[in-house]
Design a protein around this motif. Structure first.
Motif, PDB file in Angstrom:
ATOM      1  N   THR A 262      11.007   6.167  -0.186  1.00 22.31           N
ATOM      2  CA  THR A 262       9.672   6.675  -0.489  1.00 22.31           C
ATOM      3  C   THR A 262       8.866   6.673   0.785  1.00 22.31           C
ATOM      4  O   THR A 262       9.080   5.844   1.670  1.00 22.31           O
ATOM      5  N   ASN A 263       7.960   7.623   0.914  1.00 22.43           N
ATOM      6  CA  ASN A 263       7.078   7.684   2.075  1.00 22.43           C
ATOM      7  C   ASN A 263       5.673   7.243   1.727  1.00 22.43           C
ATOM      8  O   ASN A 263       4.744   7.455   2.500  1.00 22.43           O
ATOM      9  N   SER A 264       5.519   6.603   0.549  1.00 26.61           N
ATOM     10  CA  SER A 264       4.193   6.204   0.107  1.00 26.61           C
ATOM     11  C   SER A 264       4.260   4.829  -0.546  1.00 26.61           C
ATOM     12  O   SER A 264       5.126   4.573  -1.386  1.00 26.61           O
ATOM     13  N   ILE A 265       3.354   3.932  -0.138  1.00 26.30           N
ATOM     14  CA  ILE A 265       3.274   2.594  -0.704  1.00 26.30           C
ATOM     15  C   ILE A 265       1.818   2.241  -0.925  1.00 26.30           C
ATOM     16  O   ILE A 265       0.912   2.926  -0.446  1.00 26.30           O
ATOM     17  N   SER A 266       1.592   1.152  -1.647  1.00 22.99           N
ATOM     18  CA  SER A 266       0.250   0.604  -1.807  1.00 22.99           C
ATOM     19  C   SER A 266       0.197  -0.736  -1.096  1.00 22.99           C
ATOM     20  O   SER A 266       1.119  -1.545  -1.226  1.00 22.99           O
ATOM     21  N   GLY A 267      -0.846  -0.973  -0.357  1.00 26.96           N
ATOM     22  CA  GLY A 267      -0.939  -2.237   0.356  1.00 26.96           C
ATOM     23  C   GLY A 267      -2.258  -2.381   1.085  1.00 26.96           C
ATOM     24  O   GLY A 267      -2.958  -1.391   1.323  1.00 26.96           O
ATOM     25  N   TRP A 268      -2.581  -3.614   1.424  1.00 26.79           N
ATOM     26  CA  TRP A 268      -3.822  -3.939   2.098  1.00 26.79           C
ATOM     27  C   TRP A 268      -3.511  -4.857   3.272  1.00 26.79           C
ATOM     28  O   TRP A 268      -2.428  -5.450   3.358  1.00 26.79           O
ATOM     29  N   GLY A 269      -4.463  -5.008   4.179  1.00 33.96           N
ATOM     30  CA  GLY A 269      -4.277  -5.907   5.294  1.00 33.96           C
ATOM     31  C   GLY A 269      -3.948  -7.311   4.830  1.00 33.96           C
ATOM     32  O   GLY A 269      -4.645  -7.869   3.980  1.00 33.96           O
ATOM     33  N   GLY A 270      -2.880  -7.877   5.355  1.00 34.11           N
ATOM     34  CA  GLY A 270      -2.427  -9.194   4.938  1.00 34.11           C
ATOM     35  C   GLY A 270      -1.304  -9.152   3.931  1.00 34.11           C
ATOM     36  O   GLY A 270      -0.643 -10.170   3.690  1.00 34.11           O
ATOM     37  N   ASP A 271      -1.074  -7.991   3.306  1.00 35.91           N
ATOM     38  CA  ASP A 271       0.000  -7.856   2.314  1.00 35.91           C
ATOM     39  C   ASP A 271       1.360  -7.774   2.993  1.00 35.91           C
ATOM     40  O   ASP A 271       1.485  -7.261   4.103  1.00 35.91           O
ATOM     41  N   THR A 321       4.710  -6.961   6.923  1.00 38.06           N
ATOM     42  CA  THR A 321       3.412  -7.579   6.693  1.00 38.06           C
ATOM     43  C   THR A 321       2.350  -6.752   7.411  1.00 38.06           C
ATOM     44  O   THR A 321       2.352  -6.653   8.643  1.00 38.06           O
ATOM     45  N   LEU A 322       1.473  -6.148   6.630  1.00 38.42           N
ATOM     46  CA  LEU A 322       0.400  -5.345   7.222  1.00 38.42           C
ATOM     47  C   LEU A 322      -0.601  -6.272   7.900  1.00 38.42           C
ATOM     48  O   LEU A 322      -1.025  -7.272   7.314  1.00 38.42           O
ATOM     49  N   PRO A 323      -1.001  -5.979   9.143  1.00 33.94           N
ATOM     50  CA  PRO A 323      -1.974  -6.831   9.838  1.00 33.94           C
ATOM     51  C   PRO A 323      -3.279  -6.918   9.057  1.00 33.94           C
ATOM     52  O   PRO A 323      -3.636  -6.006   8.301  1.00 33.94           O
ATOM     53  N   LEU A 324      -3.996  -8.020   9.250  1.00 33.22           N
ATOM     54  CA  LEU A 324      -5.248  -8.221   8.528  1.00 33.22           C
ATOM     55  C   LEU A 324      -6.261  -7.124   8.824  1.00 33.22           C
ATOM     56  O   LEU A 324      -7.079  -6.784   7.976  1.00 33.22           O
ATOM     57  N   ASP A 325      -6.209  -6.549  10.029  1.00 39.75           N
ATOM     58  CA  ASP A 325      -7.171  -5.503  10.395  1.00 39.75           C
ATOM     59  C   ASP A 325      -6.640  -4.100  10.094  1.00 39.75           C
ATOM     60  O   ASP A 325      -7.205  -3.119  10.567  1.00 39.75           O
ATOM     61  N   PHE A 326      -5.566  -3.998   9.307  1.00 42.19           N
ATOM     62  CA  PHE A 326      -4.986  -2.682   9.011  1.00 42.19           C
ATOM     63  C   PHE A 326      -5.955  -1.856   8.179  1.00 42.19           C
ATOM     64  O   PHE A 326      -6.515  -2.315   7.181  1.00 42.19           O
ATOM     65  N   ASP A 327      -6.153  -0.627   8.600  1.00 43.31           N
ATOM     66  CA  ASP A 327      -7.045   0.310   7.907  1.00 43.31           C
ATOM     67  C   ASP A 327      -6.263   1.594   7.665  1.00 43.31           C
ATOM     68  O   ASP A 327      -5.951   2.328   8.609  1.00 43.31           O
ATOM     69  N   SER A 328      -5.937   1.865   6.419  1.00 44.98           N
ATOM     70  CA  SER A 328      -5.088   3.017   6.107  1.00 44.98           C
ATOM     71  C   SER A 328      -5.746   4.346   6.449  1.00 44.98           C
ATOM     72  O   SER A 328      -5.058   5.351   6.631  1.00 44.98           O
ATOM     73  N   SER A 329      -7.064   4.380   6.538  1.00 48.81           N
ATOM     74  CA  SER A 329      -7.742   5.625   6.900  1.00 48.81           C
ATOM     75  C   SER A 329      -7.663   5.902   8.402  1.00 48.81           C
ATOM     76  O   SER A 329      -7.961   7.004   8.852  1.00 48.81           O
ATOM     77  N   ARG A 330      -7.257   4.898   9.149  1.00 57.33           N
ATOM     78  CA  ARG A 330      -7.235   5.015  10.605  1.00 57.33           C
ATOM     79  C   ARG A 330      -5.840   4.804  11.182  1.00 57.33           C
ATOM     80  O   ARG A 330      -5.409   5.507  12.096  1.00 57.33           O
TER      81      ARG A 330
END
Length: 588
Positions: A262-271, A321-330
């Motif tokens: 898949t090329n799409s996931i759900s996640g937030w910084g720290g996940d 592990t997505l970095p805490l400062d990860f911003d999917s819009s950027r």
């Protein structure tokens, strides 16, 4: 006796402090990655070798003598290299080859075309990794007769050496110097031990020092030659440091492969998110790697996620592990196959695949007949934001019941609006939710619910859905008023969140043993609307109807606690020693 006790106390504090030292460093310790996208500042050799850039290629270190059209035999997008050290010795020509490459008789043993030196450079080229040879551009040596075409490794000419304007020291012990390709009069040019142009007989032995042109279009990453890429592997990515010193390259190469399920996931910084892959290139030094680029295309995180040495590893799951400062819009998360061969050797990679990261929670809203809910269907909500839903009955209708996360809520939780409308607000959203509203004709409802009322006698006074056979559910009221109504709405399973498509009594009722999807398995519960497994520590112990359950937890409390122990212990020891010294001074 009391002095022995004091010594014991001091020793205890000292042991605690020493034991906590590793924790102090491990809290922020990261393996350094000296890696970057894009070429750093390149200095070509102009006056001396000390100020020019050097690179590792083909298992050898080279000086950069031209770059991007500036210097010897360089075009845009290329780099001309000259070996730092000599590559063996040879005569210029042994007199055995009587023909040029085109089959015509050679006119002289001073001709480079068809010479022993040319044959030795062809042999040297064949010692390179076959993939590296693809990145060397051929050139035509048109300053000699006949012209030598398709030359990949070649000696400098007299004019090229002059144009470098550099001092290129090399150990020439045992020989007069190293060969150029230019013939002059009775001999062939060499560079002698004091870096001046001289002549020598073609039958004498001198050093080989080749040059080549590197095509830069396939360079994917640039790293420091020694220790540029760490030996660590895992879900956590590192913030790379710009490459310095001698450089080495990671080349894009068609022998490296990777596909994502898949090329799409759900996640937030720290996940820590799970991503399924297939078709990965396996073998020695093979990895599935990841990087994160910012909006300007700058590499801001890099790391190797998983080693894939065996054929069975060509398909599986990786954790990131997505970095805490990860911003999917950027920021852009990219995965690729990578062969990391260690210091002094070129690395190879596949093209990077962008993974779309949805960093929003989703709230699914549906209304039965007799009214509407706004907004409806699926709404994306940023973490920590509030989302309000307005329930508007049609004329002569009223709100009957409202289910939040599959649980009937009390009417007192709803806020009153215009007419018979009501609203419900999800505060500080920290997970996925659902809201379902039903409506009924006012004449069919108990009197208290015909108007805008929050009486405890309303139809929404309490109750819960429980699971039955298949996808069936049953409702049990916690009270039994004289007049009671129940209205049920249905929807296609494909239109509902994954967690309420099956027989589940709670929106987050997912087996704690894990949810298996095309992306892999997560050991923590997930309420995502798609089939992405997201290991989110904030969802590990949430009550479906509690607003407080949306708050995040921090699993780093243990190292922080130990760190404070170390700090307090060291402070106590210091104070004790000061007090003891003062006490002894007073006694004197």
């Amino acid at each position: 006796m009391k002095y022995k006790i004091k010594k014991i106390i001091i020793l205890t504090f000292a042991i605690c402090f020493l034991a906590a030292i590793p924790v102090l460093f491990s809290v922020t310790a990261k393996a350094a990655e000296y890696v970057q996208l894009g070429m750093p500042v390149i200095s070509i050799m102009e006056r001396d070798h000390a100020t020019c850039t050097s690179v590792e290629f083909g298992g050898r270190e080279w000086y950069v003598i031209a770059y991007n059209g500036d210097g010897v035999a360089s075009d845009k997008g290329t780099m001309t290299l000259l070996t730092k050290e000599t590559q063996g010795t040879t005569v210029f020509d042994d007199g055995q080859n009587l023909y040029y490459n085109d089959g015509k008789p050679r006119a002289s043993n001073l001709d480079y075309n068809g010479s022993t030196l040319q044959s030795r450079l062809i042999k040297l080229l064949n010692s390179f990794d076959s993939r590296e040879k693809e990145f060397i551009k051929s050139r035509t040596l048109d300053d000699i007769y006949p012209k030598a075409v398709n030359q990949y490794l070649w000696p400098l000419s007299e004019m090229e050496y002059i144009n470098i304007h550099g001092v290129i020291p090399v150990d020439t012990t045992g020989c007069a110097g190293w060969w150029l390709r230019s013939e002059v009069g009775w001999g062939v040019d060499i560079i002698d031990y004091i870096n001046t142009i001289n002549l020598d007989k073609y039958s004498n032995v001198n050093y080989i020092r080749p040059a080549c042109i590197l095509d830069l279009s396939s360079i994917f990453l640039i790293s420091s030659d020694a220790g540029g890429k760490s030996n660590t592997t895992g879900a956590k990515l590192s913030e790379p440091v710009p490459a310095a010193g001698t450089l080495k390259f990671t080349f894009l190469n068609p022998t490296q492969h990777l596909s994502l399920k898949t090329n799409s996931i759900s996640g937030w910084g720290g996940d820590t998110v799970s991503i399924g892959y297939s078709g990965a290139t396996t073998g020695a030094n093979q990895y599935v790697s990841a990087m994160i680029m910012d909006e300007n295309g700058k590499l801001i995180y890099y790391g190797r996620l998983k080693s894939v040495p065996n054929a069975a590893d060509s398909e599986g799951t990786v954790q990131v592990t997505l970095p805490l400062d990860f911003d999917s819009s950027r920021d852009k998360l990219k995965l690729f196959s990578e062969q990391v061969n260690g210091d002094h050797l070129s690395d190879f990679a596949s093209s990077a695949i962008t993974v779309s990261v949805d960093s929003h929670y989703k709230i699914f809203a549906v209304a039965g007949s007799g009214g509407s809910i706004s907004p409806s269907d699926s709404t994306a909500v940023k973490p920590g934001e509030n989302q309000t839903y307005t329930l508007t009955p049609d004329q002569n209708y009223a709100v009957a019941e409202v289910f939040v996360d599959d649980i009937l809520i009390d009417d007192s939780v709803l806020a009153s609006g215009d007419g018979n409308s009501k609203s419900y607000t999800f505060s500080e959203v920290g997970k996925n939710h659902s809201i379902i509203a039903t409506f009924a004709k006012q004449n069919d409802l108990p009197g208290a619910t015909r108007t805008n009322s929050s009486s405890s006698d309303s139809a929404s006074s309490g109750g819960v859905l429980t699971s039955g056979d298949g996808n069936s559910k049953s409702y049990t009221s916690s009270e039994a008023p004289e007049n009671r109504s129940i209205i049920t709405t249905f929807a296609k399973q494909s239109d509902l969140p994954q967690t309420i498509r099956t027989n589940a009594s709670s929106f987050d009722d997912v087996s704690s043993e894990g949810v298996t999807s095309s992306l892999g398995t997560s050991s923590k519960s997930s309420s995502s609307f798609d089939d992405t497994s997201v290991s989110r520590n904030t969802l590990s112990s949430q009550a479906p109807s509690s607003a407080a359950s949306d708050s995040k937890t921090d699993d780093s409390s243990t190292p922080i606690f130990l760190t404070w122990i170390a700090v307090i212990s060291s402070a106590a020891v210091l104070l004790f020693l000061i007090f003891r010294k003062r006490h002894l001074h007073i006694n004197r």
